[in-house]
Motif scaffolding. Structure first.
Motif, PDB file in Angstrom:
ATOM      1  N   PRO A 222       0.787  -1.236   0.000  1.00 18.40           N
ATOM      2  CA  PRO A 222       0.000   0.000   0.000  1.00 18.40           C
ATOM      3  C   PRO A 222       0.819   1.286   0.000  1.00 18.40           C
ATOM      4  N   ALA A 223       2.129   1.196  -0.273  1.00 18.60           N
ATOM      5  CA  ALA A 223       3.012   2.356  -0.126  1.00 18.60           C
ATOM      6  C   ALA A 223       2.602   3.537  -0.994  1.00 18.60           C
ATOM      7  N   ALA A 224       2.021   3.294  -2.150  1.00 19.90           N
ATOM      8  CA  ALA A 224       1.664   4.401  -3.045  1.00 19.90           C
ATOM      9  C   ALA A 224       0.709   5.389  -2.387  1.00 19.90           C
ATOM     10  N   ALA A 225      -0.066   4.924  -1.406  1.00 20.40           N
ATOM     11  CA  ALA A 225      -1.033   5.806  -0.753  1.00 20.40           C
ATOM     12  C   ALA A 225      -0.368   6.889   0.070  1.00 20.40           C
ATOM     13  N   SER A 226       0.894   6.699   0.427  1.00 22.02           N
ATOM     14  CA  SER A 226       1.567   7.690   1.260  1.00 22.02           C
ATOM     15  C   SER A 226       2.231   8.800   0.452  1.00 22.02           C
ATOM     16  N   THR A 227       2.456   8.569  -0.844  1.00 24.61           N
ATOM     17  CA  THR A 227       3.173   9.566  -1.641  1.00 24.61           C
ATOM     18  C   THR A 227       2.495   9.807  -2.984  1.00 24.61           C
ATOM     19  N   LEU A 228       2.517   8.796  -3.832  1.00 25.38           N
ATOM     20  CA  LEU A 228       2.094   8.982  -5.212  1.00 25.38           C
ATOM     21  C   LEU A 228       0.619   9.322  -5.364  1.00 25.38           C
ATOM     22  N   LEU A 229      -0.248   8.628  -4.654  1.00 25.26           N
ATOM     23  CA  LEU A 229      -1.673   8.859  -4.849  1.00 25.26           C
ATOM     24  C   LEU A 229      -2.093  10.264  -4.424  1.00 25.26           C
ATOM     25  N   PRO A 230      -1.664  10.739  -3.247  1.00 24.85           N
ATOM     26  CA  PRO A 230      -2.003  12.126  -2.905  1.00 24.85           C
ATOM     27  C   PRO A 230      -1.405  13.134  -3.878  1.00 24.85           C
ATOM     28  N   ALA A 231      -0.165  12.878  -4.332  1.00 26.30           N
ATOM     29  CA  ALA A 231       0.466  13.795  -5.280  1.00 26.30           C
ATOM     30  C   ALA A 231      -0.279  13.821  -6.605  1.00 26.30           C
ATOM     31  N   ALA A 232      -0.735  12.654  -7.064  1.00 19.24           N
ATOM     32  CA  ALA A 232      -1.494  12.598  -8.309  1.00 19.24           C
ATOM     33  C   ALA A 232      -2.791  13.389  -8.189  1.00 19.24           C
ATOM     34  N   ALA A 233      -3.475  13.247  -7.060  1.00 16.06           N
ATOM     35  CA  ALA A 233      -4.707  14.010  -6.843  1.00 16.06           C
ATOM     36  C   ALA A 233      -4.419  15.503  -6.825  1.00 16.06           C
ATOM     37  N   ASP A 234      -3.356  15.904  -6.139  1.00 14.06           N
ATOM     38  CA  ASP A 234      -3.002  17.318  -6.069  1.00 14.06           C
ATOM     39  C   ASP A 234      -2.644  17.891  -7.433  1.00 14.06           C
ATOM     40  N   GLN A 235      -1.997  17.072  -8.272  1.00 14.92           N
ATOM     41  CA  GLN A 235      -1.535  17.545  -9.572  1.00 14.92           C
ATOM     42  C   GLN A 235      -2.536  17.315 -10.696  1.00 14.92           C
ATOM     43  N   GLY A 236      -3.672  16.714 -10.385  1.00 17.82           N
ATOM     44  CA  GLY A 236      -4.686  16.478 -11.399  1.00 17.82           C
ATOM     45  C   GLY A 236      -4.304  15.406 -12.392  1.00 17.82           C
TER      46      GLY A 236
END
Length: 323
Positions: A222-236
């Motif tokens: 589940p590591a992507a939830a700590s970095t990539l997923l929030p960043a993707a949401a923030d960056q659209g």
């Protein structure tokens, strides 16, 4: 481009509408068969009951169904074979059950040939959000690979073209942008499948501003939830998730274990549905692409796109099984 708040709000509204959709009840026996594809597939026709949850692609707002199909392994079969015949039924169930996103790659042996034949023979191309990749080490090779992908896929354009595992990004990304400008590609993306490359994918996403990223995310990783997923949401940036089953390892780990008691409340009738439901319960995830060559498993997987999403407490409980 929709803001992060608008994006997450759209996802939430879509999930709410889905929860109100009528569903066909699923068998949830407590015996040895519970939580298996056979148990979930008893409701195969239920995939057509009520609309599947959709999520918006942030760069355009286009809605796509949350359960897609991967092709690595399962679609690497001879065209004249029993496995190919089974795939005809798989794709029929997939499209009639509300799916649209099929992800492939020139690196997956003959999977592009198989996808192209299935879409052509079944008349499914107009209903397919078709994704493939670039994976070559110089511009001439990229151009030749793209031309070959179109030939093998039996199409003149694709919806998504991603740079496979960040390979030759310096040349591949400009070429992908050219193809997009020419109208041959609707969206461009970046992919990887390993936790230890998340930082590289994050850096590339921030620098290149693609429409999509594809990344591994599962109850066991589940590591992507700590970095990539929030960043993707923030960056659209839209998120396509691979390895939701970790190449089958997760099924071996649960063995004959019964589903949690609350699974029925979320419309979950198998561990496959549980693993997929976990993935799409993160609001930044746009689509997950499990692969299968078996019709009953395809029907089972589609059911994960129906019913309530998991609460944070439920997600944490499932993750705790694997740590």
């Amino acid at each position: 481009m929709p803001s992060r708040r608008e994006f997450l709000s759209s996802a939430s509204l879509a999930a709410t509408g889905l929860a109100l959709a009528p569903l066909v009840a699923c068998s949830r026996d407590s015996g040895a068969g519970a939580g298996t594809p056979a148990a979930g597939a008893a409701q195969g026709a239920a995939a057509a009951a009520g609309a599947m949850l959709t999520r918006p692609i942030p760069s355009t707002g286009e809605l796509i169904p949350v359960i897609g199909a991967g092709t690595s392994g399962s679609y690497e079969v001879p065209l004249a074979s029993p496995e190919y015949s089974a795939l005809k039924e798989v794709v029929r169930i997939f499209f009639e059950g509300g799916g649209s996103v099929i992800d492939t790659s020139p690196n997956y042996d003959n999977a592009e040939d198989v996808v192209g034949a299935l879409l052509d023979e079944g008349g499914w191309r107009k209903r397919c959000f078709l994704a493939t990749k670039l994976a070559a080490d110089n511009r001439p090779a990229l151009e030749a690979q793209w031309a070959d992908s179109l030939r093998r896929l039996r199409t003149d354009k694709v919806e998504l073209l991603a740079i496979h595992n960040l390979r030759n990004l310096a040349e591949a990304m400009p070429y992908a942008r050219e193809l997009k400008a020419q109208g041959l590609v609707k969206y461009i993306g970046l992919t990887h499948f390993q936790d230890n490359r998340h930082a590289d994918l994050l850096q590339a996403m921030t620098a290149e501003k693609p429409d999509f990223i594809q990344v591994n995310y599962s109850v066991g990783s589940p590591a992507a939830a700590s970095t990539l997923l929030p960043a993707a949401a923030d960056q659209g940036v839209a998120v396509m998730v691979n390895r939701a089953f970790e190449d089958g390892k997760l099924f071996a780990e649960v063995g004959g274990r019964a589903l949690p008691g609350w699974a029925a409340e979320a419309g979950i009738g198998s561990w496959a549905q549980m693993f997929l439901k976990f993935v799409i319960s993160h609001p930044a995830v746009t689509v997950v692409i499990p692969a299968t060559g078996k019709p009953e498993r395809q029907a089972d997987q589609l059911m994960a796109g129906h019913g309530a999403l998991l609460t944070q407490a439920q997600q944490d409980e499932v993750v705790a099984i694997f740590i």
